[in-house]
Enzyme design. Structure first.
Site, PDB file in Angstrom:
ATOM      1  CG  ASP A 160      43.026  36.980  36.707  1.00 51.19           C
ATOM      2  OD1 ASP A 160      42.730  38.181  36.665  1.00 51.19           O
ATOM      3  OD2 ASP A 160      44.140  36.534  36.411  1.00 51.19           O
ATOM      4  CG  ASP A 219      44.252  31.163  36.890  1.00 48.05           C
ATOM      5  OD1 ASP A 219      43.311  31.943  36.646  1.00 48.05           O
ATOM      6  OD2 ASP A 219      45.328  31.540  37.392  1.00 48.05           O
ATOM      7  CE1 TYR A 240      50.351  32.747  40.093  1.00 50.82           C
ATOM      8  CE2 TYR A 240      50.291  33.054  42.472  1.00 50.82           C
ATOM      9  CZ  TYR A 240      50.532  32.249  41.370  1.00 50.82           C
ATOM     10  OH  TYR A 240      50.957  30.963  41.544  1.00 50.82           O
ATOM     11  CD  GLU A 268      46.972  32.748  31.909  1.00 56.18           C
ATOM     12  OE1 GLU A 268      46.218  32.191  32.728  1.00 56.18           O
ATOM     13  OE2 GLU A 268      48.173  32.990  32.157  1.00 56.18           O
TER      14      GLU A 268
END
Length: 523
Positions: free
Chosen positions: A105, A108, A256, A496
């Site tokens: 995704d 991670d 999330y 990220e």
């Protein structure tokens, strides 16, 4: 006395000539204004096949496309990323399924089905609309290959009509480790939705992904296309008949990718199924009671992994633009899409104030670039629908705008991402001379030859050295509202990247690679 009279005579004639010139000028101006007014609705010529390539956007597209390769899970084929290797080969084994493919995704190693399906849907849409543009710069095949890497996973994740595996890996366990995907040893549990534990939004989004992808592969691989379409129909029926939010049924996903509702995904999926099948029942779905319940006409929304309404409105406006509608409800969708466009255009009387001082659309401090890039993609699409159908004007209150205004807005957002911003920094990793060096991405942060376990890899998260590997093509989170950016691996809010960010930037850049136009039919 004679000289004075002569002088006055010349002056008189001079005044007469000046007045005459002013009168003639005024007449010419009035005539020109009338002619210009008569041309207000003169359509822009429709471009032919892709013309001159804009090498800036072509190169940026080539860079952006590579992040899909960075994120691939499974046994890699023709691997183009030197620091990546095979990983997660046993994913799905506990259910006797092969879920090794798909894409991680973000930084991670969890595979979240909801945003991954959205990635596939948007990537399919980009290919369908801008196939010629992608092909002109040799990016069509990479896009199709990346799409199939996801849809192969989605097909295997749907082993029966009412079962869909929506997640591989436990986020809590996963986030206790900082390791390369190739070296993972932690357990990879599965999560699923079914008739007892429904997840309407994730099932409907997966249906949209498969329906749109079926159109992409319709000519090249008709058997694969038919398989995708069969699964899409089953998933839509499952999603619609077993309504319930996956965030409520599986609360741990809410940390999330919490869903704010499933009505938008149902309309989005039905819209794609109509385009893929021409089955009137899907058109009736979006124009009947479900449309009334879920469409939220007049309420402006931001296109994202969570909310598909603006996307559905633009997609359904195709039916109006290309003459296949005549349906008053479809016109409501088009009007809603126009409202979205009017909100984006900075000179519009209804322009949103949600933007930075430099003009970047800014909605959220987390992953702030998702919304401007997704909005710009929709604006480019809508403008190209106007160009292709020779629709001259978009009316926003007492102002009118041309397709070129939408394209100008799309370019403004793209250029900001590529470095035309106060920081003079590209937020697309690998593009330009200055881009983030501390991307929050495990694989990029750990040297290939390092030997690390689950927890001792955190030394690389906390290292003050730049990433040893370039996460090429990553679109990072982006700037804060005040247009600052802290390049730190621990600043997940800004550094990220996500795979679905890559889908929207690929769509946007594909629209800008060459001439402005859109295909008339996906079939």
């Amino acid at each position: 006395m004679g000289k004075e009279s002569k002088s006055r005579g010349f002056f008189g004639w001079f005044v007469v000539l000046v007045i005459l010139a002013l009168v003639v000028g005024a007449v010419v101006y009035i005539i020109k204004k009338k002619l210009d007014h008569g041309n207000d609705n003169k359509p822009t010529p429709v471009p032919g096949p892709p013309g001159a390539i804009d090498h800036k956007y072509a190169y940026a597209l080539e860079i952006a496309m590579q992040f899909f390769d960075v994120q691939k899970s499974g046994r890699l084929v023709d691997n183009k990323i030197s620091w990546r290797g095979d990983s997660a080969l046993t994913d799905g084994s506990e259910a006797k399924l092969d879920l090794s493919k798909g894409m991680y995704d973000a930084g991670d190693h969890v595979k979240f089905g909801f945003p991954m399906a959205f990635t596939a849907t948007v990537l399919s849409w980009a290919i369908l609309e801008y196939r010629d543009q992608m092909e002109a710069v040799n990016q069509l095949e990479p896009a199709q290959q990346s799409l199939k890497w996801i849809t192969d996973f989605l097909l295997n994740a749907h082993p029966s009509p009412n079962v869909l595996y929506i997640q591989v890996g436990d986020p809590v366990t996963d986030h206790k480790c900082w390791d390369r995907p190739e070296d993972m040893t932690e357990k990879r549990p599965l999560a699923q939705v079914n008739a007892s534990v429904p997840g309407t939004e994730v099932a409907a989004e997966t249906a949209a992904a498969m329906a749109s992808a079926s159109l992409v592969f319709k000519t090249a691989d008709s058997t694969y296309s038919s398989t995708l379409l069969t699964h899409a129909k089953q998933l839509f029926t499952f999603a619609d008949n077993n309504r319930g939010s996956y965030s409520e049924k599986i609360p741990e996903v809410a940390t999330y990718y919490n869903s704010t509702g499933y009505g938008d995904e149902l309309l989005w999926a039905a819209s794609w199924l109509y385009h893929a099948t021409a089955d009137q029942s899907y058109l009736e779905y979006v124009t009947g009671e479900n449309g009334k319940e879920f469409a939220q006409w007049g309420s402006l929304t931001w296109f994202s992994w969570d909310n598909k309404l603006a996307g559905a409105q633009v997609l359904l406006s195709r039916l109006s633009f290309f003459g296949a509608s005549g349906n008053s409800v479809i016109e409501n969708y088009r009007k809603s899409a126009e409202d979205v466009m009017c909100g984006l255009l900075p000179q519009s009387p209804t322009a949103t104030s949600s933007r930075t001082e430099s003009g970047l659309i800014w909605v959220s401090e987390w992953n702030s670039l998702q919304h401007p890039v997704a909005s710009a993609f929709l604006a480019a699409l809508y403008g190209d629908y106007m160009v292709t159908t020779q629709t001259a004007k978009l009316t926003c209150g007492d102002h009118s705008f041309e397709p070129s205004d939408l394209r100008k807005f799309a370019k403004l957002q793209a250029d900001y991402v590529l470095g035309s911003n106060p920081l003079k920094m590209s937020f697309l990793v690998g593009y330009g001379d200055k881009y983030p060096q501390y991307v929050h991405h495990r694989g990029a942060s750990i040297p290939v030859n390092a030997t690390t376990g689950c927890t001792d890899g955190f030394q690389w998260l906390n290292s003050t050295k730049p990433n040893p590997n370039v996460a090429v093509g990553a679109l990072v989170g982006g700037p804060f509202l005040n247009e600052t950016f802290v390049d730190s691996r621990n600043n997940t809010m800004q550094t990220e990247p996500t795979t679905y960010n890559s889908a929207v930037i690929v769509g946007l850049l594909s629209s800008l690679v060459t001439t402005s136009s859109a295909v008339k039919s996906f079939g």
